[in-house]
Design an enzyme around this catalytic site. Sequence first.
Site, mmCIF file in Angstrom:
data_model
loop_
_atom_site.group_PDB
_atom_site.id
_atom_site.type_symbol
_atom_site.label_atom_id
_atom_site.label_comp_id
_atom_site.label_asym_id
_atom_site.label_seq_id
_atom_site.Cartn_x
_atom_site.Cartn_y
_atom_site.Cartn_z
ATOM 1 N N GLU A 103 0.841 -1.190 0.000
ATOM 2 C CA GLU A 103 0.000 0.000 0.000
ATOM 3 C C GLU A 103 0.885 1.252 0.000
ATOM 4 O O GLU A 103 1.869 1.322 0.739
ATOM 5 C CB GLU A 103 -0.867 -0.042 1.255
ATOM 6 C CG GLU A 103 -1.609 1.206 1.595
ATOM 7 C CD GLU A 103 -2.237 1.131 2.975
ATOM 8 O OE1 GLU A 103 -3.047 2.021 3.296
ATOM 9 O OE2 GLU A 103 -1.915 0.197 3.742
ATOM 10 N N ASP A 219 14.042 -2.667 14.280
ATOM 11 C CA ASP A 219 14.925 -1.669 13.654
ATOM 12 C C ASP A 219 14.226 -0.307 13.709
ATOM 13 O O ASP A 219 14.113 0.398 12.709
ATOM 14 C CB ASP A 219 15.224 -2.071 12.215
ATOM 15 C CG ASP A 219 16.377 -1.281 11.599
ATOM 16 O OD1 ASP A 219 17.131 -0.627 12.351
ATOM 17 O OD2 ASP A 219 16.535 -1.328 10.363
#
Length: 312
Positions: A103, A219
Site C-alpha cells: 500500500e 529496527d
Amino acid sequence: MLKIYLGDIYDSISTLVKELYGEDVSVTRMDSVAGGDINLAYRVRLSCGTDIFVKTNSLSNEDFFAAEAKGLAALSSVNEIGVPEILGRGSDQEKGYSFLALEYIESSPRISSYWETFGHELAMLHRAKTAAFTVAGENSAGRDGVYGFSEDNYIGASPQKNRPMEKWTDFYRERRLMPQLSMAERYLSPEIRKKADRLLGHLEDYMREPKFPSLLHGDLWSGNMICGPDGKAWIIDPAVYVGDFEADLAMTQLFGSLPERFYDAYSEVNPIDRKGYRERKGLYDLYHMLNHLNLFGRAYLGSVVSIIRQYT
C-alpha cells in the site's frame, strides 16, 4: 501456528496489477523514491489513478522481501499500530528483479497527540501475546521458544538469526551479539575481542530477564516511522522478532531520541524501569553498532569499542 497474509506471489508487477485491480489497469509511471540502502523503491501510478509502493532488488535477494512480508504481517496481526498493507511479491525473471508491492502511504498532517498516541500504540504492541510468533512450521506442536521468531530474517542487509530460545539473555548472546562479533573479527584488536568475550560470558550480570516477551519491530529508528493517512505514526521496514521491549526503545534513541512525551506516554501503558534501562541501553546499541560496522566499515568502530569497554 498463526495464519497471516504474506502476499500472493506474482511473476511480474504487471501481473500483480491486473489481478488486483482489473485486466484493463496498467502501470502508467514509476517514480523513484527513498527506499533505504538495500532496495530500489518506486511510487507506481496505475491507470485507474491508484498509487502503490514497490521495492525491487536482484533475483537472488527475493528472500529479503519474503522476510519483510512476514514481519509486516506479524506486526499487522496485532492490530495496534499502523502498518502498510501487503499487496503481493514475486520476481520478474525476464527483467531480472524481485519485488514487494505494498500500500502507498499518503501522509496527512499529524494529529495533535501524534507522539503520545504513538507511545501508547507501541506499548500495546509490546504487551501483545507472542507465543504464535515463535512457532516454526505449520506442523510444529506448541512453542519452540519464548524469544526469537518463526523464521530467520535480516537486519539491514545482514542475516538475523531467530531460532527461538527460552531465555532472553541466551538469545541475545547467541543470536544477536555472537554472529555480529564474528563478522567484525577483522576490525577488532585482540584486546577488544578479549573484552568482548568477557562481556559475553557475563551478560547475565548486565541484562535482565523481562517479565514478558514482546513482539519487536527490531529496527525502530526514526527513518522507519512515517505519518500515515490517519495522522498517526505507522511503522515500516521491520526486522521483527520476539524479545525485550527495551531493545525497541533503545533503537528509538540510537540516532537521536524521540520527544520525551513519547516515552512518558509509552510508560503509562507499559512502565519503563528508567534507571535499569539506562544501564542496559548500551548493550542494545552494541548490536546495531556492530551491524553498522559490518555493513558500512570503520566509521562505527569507535562506538563499538566504547560500548564494549563500558561493560568490561
